[in-house]
Design a protein around this motif. Structure first.
Motif, PDB file in Angstrom:
ATOM      1  N   UNK A   1     111.640  38.666 -11.583  1.00  0.00           N
ATOM      2  CA  UNK A   1     111.814  38.690 -10.125  1.00  0.00           C
ATOM      3  C   UNK A   1     112.354  40.048  -9.686  1.00  0.00           C
ATOM      4  N   UNK A   2     113.308  40.579 -10.439  1.00  0.00           N
ATOM      5  CA  UNK A   2     113.877  41.883 -10.092  1.00  0.00           C
ATOM      6  C   UNK A   2     112.805  42.969 -10.096  1.00  0.00           C
ATOM      7  N   UNK A   3     111.943  42.957 -11.115  1.00  0.00           N
ATOM      8  CA  UNK A   3     110.886  43.966 -11.194  1.00  0.00           C
ATOM      9  C   UNK A   3     109.899  43.821 -10.038  1.00  0.00           C
ATOM     10  N   UNK A   4     109.563  42.581  -9.700  1.00  0.00           N
ATOM     11  CA  UNK A   4     108.631  42.354  -8.597  1.00  0.00           C
ATOM     12  C   UNK A   4     109.242  42.803  -7.272  1.00  0.00           C
ATOM     13  N   UNK A   5     110.536  42.565  -7.095  1.00  0.00           N
ATOM     14  CA  UNK A   5     111.194  42.977  -5.860  1.00  0.00           C
ATOM     15  C   UNK A   5     111.298  44.498  -5.766  1.00  0.00           C
ATOM     16  N   UNK A   6     111.408  45.165  -6.900  1.00  0.00           N
ATOM     17  CA  UNK A   6     111.383  46.631  -6.889  1.00  0.00           C
ATOM     18  C   UNK A   6     110.037  47.126  -6.378  1.00  0.00           C
ATOM     19  N   UNK A   7     108.969  46.439  -6.792  1.00  0.00           N
ATOM     20  CA  UNK A   7     107.632  46.813  -6.325  1.00  0.00           C
ATOM     21  C   UNK A   7     107.479  46.541  -4.829  1.00  0.00           C
ATOM     22  N   UNK A   8     108.146  45.512  -4.338  1.00  0.00           N
ATOM     23  CA  UNK A   8     108.075  45.174  -2.912  1.00  0.00           C
ATOM     24  C   UNK A   8     108.586  46.331  -2.057  1.00  0.00           C
ATOM     25  N   UNK A   9     109.589  47.040  -2.549  1.00  0.00           N
ATOM     26  CA  UNK A   9     110.178  48.132  -1.781  1.00  0.00           C
ATOM     27  C   UNK A   9     109.175  49.244  -1.489  1.00  0.00           C
ATOM     28  N   UNK A  10     108.104  49.310  -2.281  1.00  0.00           N
ATOM     29  CA  UNK A  10     107.079  50.330  -2.072  1.00  0.00           C
ATOM     30  C   UNK A  10     105.967  49.846  -1.144  1.00  0.00           C
ATOM     31  N   UNK A  11     106.031  48.582  -0.759  1.00  0.00           N
ATOM     32  CA  UNK A  11     105.000  48.012   0.099  1.00  0.00           C
ATOM     33  C   UNK A  11     105.291  48.324   1.568  1.00  0.00           C
ATOM     34  N   UNK A  12     104.271  48.239   2.431  1.00  0.00           N
ATOM     35  CA  UNK A  12     104.473  48.511   3.856  1.00  0.00           C
ATOM     36  C   UNK A  12     105.504  47.577   4.485  1.00  0.00           C
ATOM     37  N   UNK A  13     106.073  48.014   5.601  1.00  0.00           N
ATOM     38  CA  UNK A  13     107.121  47.240   6.270  1.00  0.00           C
ATOM     39  C   UNK A  13     106.626  45.861   6.696  1.00  0.00           C
ATOM     40  N   UNK A  14     105.356  45.754   7.056  1.00  0.00           N
ATOM     41  CA  UNK A  14     104.820  44.455   7.479  1.00  0.00           C
ATOM     42  C   UNK A  14     104.838  43.467   6.320  1.00  0.00           C
ATOM     43  N   UNK A  15     104.515  43.939   5.123  1.00  0.00           N
ATOM     44  CA  UNK A  15     104.561  43.082   3.938  1.00  0.00           C
ATOM     45  C   UNK A  15     105.984  42.587   3.730  1.00  0.00           C
ATOM     46  N   UNK A  16     106.950  43.497   3.813  1.00  0.00           N
ATOM     47  CA  UNK A  16     108.344  43.120   3.582  1.00  0.00           C
ATOM     48  C   UNK A  16     108.829  42.134   4.641  1.00  0.00           C
ATOM     49  N   UNK A  17     108.424  42.355   5.889  1.00  0.00           N
ATOM     50  CA  UNK A  17     108.844  41.451   6.966  1.00  0.00           C
ATOM     51  C   UNK A  17     108.274  40.054   6.758  1.00  0.00           C
ATOM     52  N   UNK A  18     107.014  39.976   6.367  1.00  0.00           N
ATOM     53  CA  UNK A  18     106.399  38.664   6.154  1.00  0.00           C
ATOM     54  C   UNK A  18     106.951  37.989   4.908  1.00  0.00           C
ATOM     55  N   UNK A  19     107.344  38.781   3.915  1.00  0.00           N
ATOM     56  CA  UNK A  19     108.001  38.208   2.743  1.00  0.00           C
ATOM     57  C   UNK A  19     109.342  37.597   3.151  1.00  0.00           C
ATOM     58  N   UNK A  20     110.094  38.304   3.979  1.00  0.00           N
ATOM     59  CA  UNK A  20     111.374  37.774   4.455  1.00  0.00           C
ATOM     60  C   UNK A  20     111.177  36.457   5.200  1.00  0.00           C
ATOM     61  N   UNK A  21     110.133  36.395   6.026  1.00  0.00           N
ATOM     62  CA  UNK A  21     109.848  35.170   6.769  1.00  0.00           C
ATOM     63  C   UNK A  21     109.501  34.027   5.822  1.00  0.00           C
ATOM     64  N   UNK A  22     108.716  34.332   4.792  1.00  0.00           N
ATOM     65  CA  UNK A  22     108.369  33.301   3.819  1.00  0.00           C
ATOM     66  C   UNK A  22     109.580  32.830   3.043  1.00  0.00           C
ATOM     67  N   UNK A  23     110.453  33.765   2.666  1.00  0.00           N
ATOM     68  CA  UNK A  23     111.670  33.406   1.933  1.00  0.00           C
ATOM     69  C   UNK A  23     112.548  32.462   2.743  1.00  0.00           C
ATOM     70  N   UNK A  24     112.577  32.657   4.049  1.00  0.00           N
ATOM     71  CA  UNK A  24     113.440  31.830   4.901  1.00  0.00           C
ATOM     72  C   UNK A  24     113.020  30.366   4.904  1.00  0.00           C
TER      73      UNK A  24
END
Length: 348
Positions: A307-330
């Protein structure tokens, strides 16, 4: 954006016996070095006025098709002979793999219905996974269970639609097959008479959809995958799961080798996809979150580093990806979020 307005409860996962997990690892090791299945494939000649020509004849279910290989000459005969010799040499190994498949099935390993398994076998024969194709969606989720040593809830792993992601890179399929000692011919099973990104399986409700990453401005026009002579639909953020994949084996006949995403990236991508679905697809969005929840809950206990490695990769993704990931996590269950604390936090 699709919002699932209820919290989802985590289920109790059934662990596969240690002996079954060992058998799975053994079968995977065996199929990695095996030739592709010759099932349904034969070579025939046809004589016309201008000479003799070779064809590959391919049968799946009640459907039979022939594909032109070329005029009868020494180089082509040598390639056909080499392919037949490879199949013959692989026969003893194939019997051993069939035995492992039977033992895996008896040991509770996750499989697919025979009709679904035959589709994946056909995709393997077509070289789809050799050119980097990755099985995604519910079928990938189902096969991921064996790799992780668990059994998922049955209703979460069922789908009549196969989704295969194809990297947008040039690969010479015949060269890739021969270099990997998989054979010298691939069945062009995906060749449509008219350009299409979805292939219906005749006589069934099954279908195969090809997807490829979308880059730059939104453009939903189908893209040509030259290595397969097929068309694929662009999909945003697909590169996130294509960047980290792993081989998996379906326990069917002699074992079917496919590629699947890394479990952690699969789960995070599912959370994003759940938020990108239109409101009319709320049921599918809920299934996305449930699948992500099962995978993340298991990884948090057994393989938190993934999970840590995957989240590191998330940081390189566009802001829209990160925002939608946050929404899904909620929308994950509170107990799962508690397990994920320290490994998976909302990103800016």
């Amino acid at each position: 954006m699709c919002v699932v307005g209820v919290k989802l409860l985590i289920t109790m996962l059934e662990l596969l016996p240690a002996s079954t997990q060992t058998l799975y690892a053994q079968l995977l090791d065996e199929v990695l070095g095996a030739a592709y299945s010759a099932r349904g494939i034969s070579f025939i000649t046809r004589r016309v006025k201008s000479g003799v020509y070779w064809y590959m004849q391919y049968t799946i279910g009640s459907s039979q098709r022939s594909f032109y290989l070329g005029p009868d000459d020494a180089p082509l005969r040598e390639r056909i002979a080499a392919t037949r010799a490879m199949w013959e040499a692989d026969a003893p190994s194939a019997k051993e793999r069939a035995r492992l498949v039977a033992m895996l099935t008896a040991g509770g390993a996750v499989g697919l219905p025979a009709s679904h398994s035959r589709v994946l076998e056909a995709l393997e024969q077509a070289g789809v996974f050799m050119v980097g194709g990755v099985l995604i969606g519910s079928h990938s989720y189902a096969l991921m269970a064996n790799a992780l040593g668990v059994r998922w809830p049955v209703d979460l792993a069922h789908d009549n639609a196969f989704h295969v992601a194809i990297p947008d890179k040039k690969v010479d399929l015949e060269v890739a097959l021969s270099e990997a000692d998989k054979g010298f011919f691939a069945v062009p099973a995906l060749n449509p008479r008219e350009p299409s990104t979805t292939f219906k399986i005749r006589g069934s409700e099954l279908s195969v959809s090809l997807l490829t990453p979308m880059h730059g401005k939104t453009d939903s026009r189908a893209k040509k995958i030259f290595s397969l002579n097929a068309m694929a639909s662009p999909m945003r953020f697909l590169d996130f799961i294509l960047e980290d994949t792993q081989p998996a084996v379906l326990p069917y006949r002699h074992g079917v080798l496919v590629n699947i995403p890394s479990p952690a990236r699969f789960a995070l991508h599912k959370l994003v996809v759940s938020q990108r679905r239109p409101a009319a697809f709320a049921v599918k969005a809920r299934k996305d979150i449930l699948q992500a929840q099962e995978v993340l809950g298991l990884l948090a206990e057994e393989r938190p580093g993934d999970i840590l490695l995957a989240m590191e990769a998330v940081q390189k993704m566009p802001s829209k990806f990160r925002a939608q990931l946050n929404q899904g996590m909620s929308q994950l269950d509170a107990k799962i979020l508690e397990k994920l604390s320290g490994y998976m936090e909302p990103l800016p």
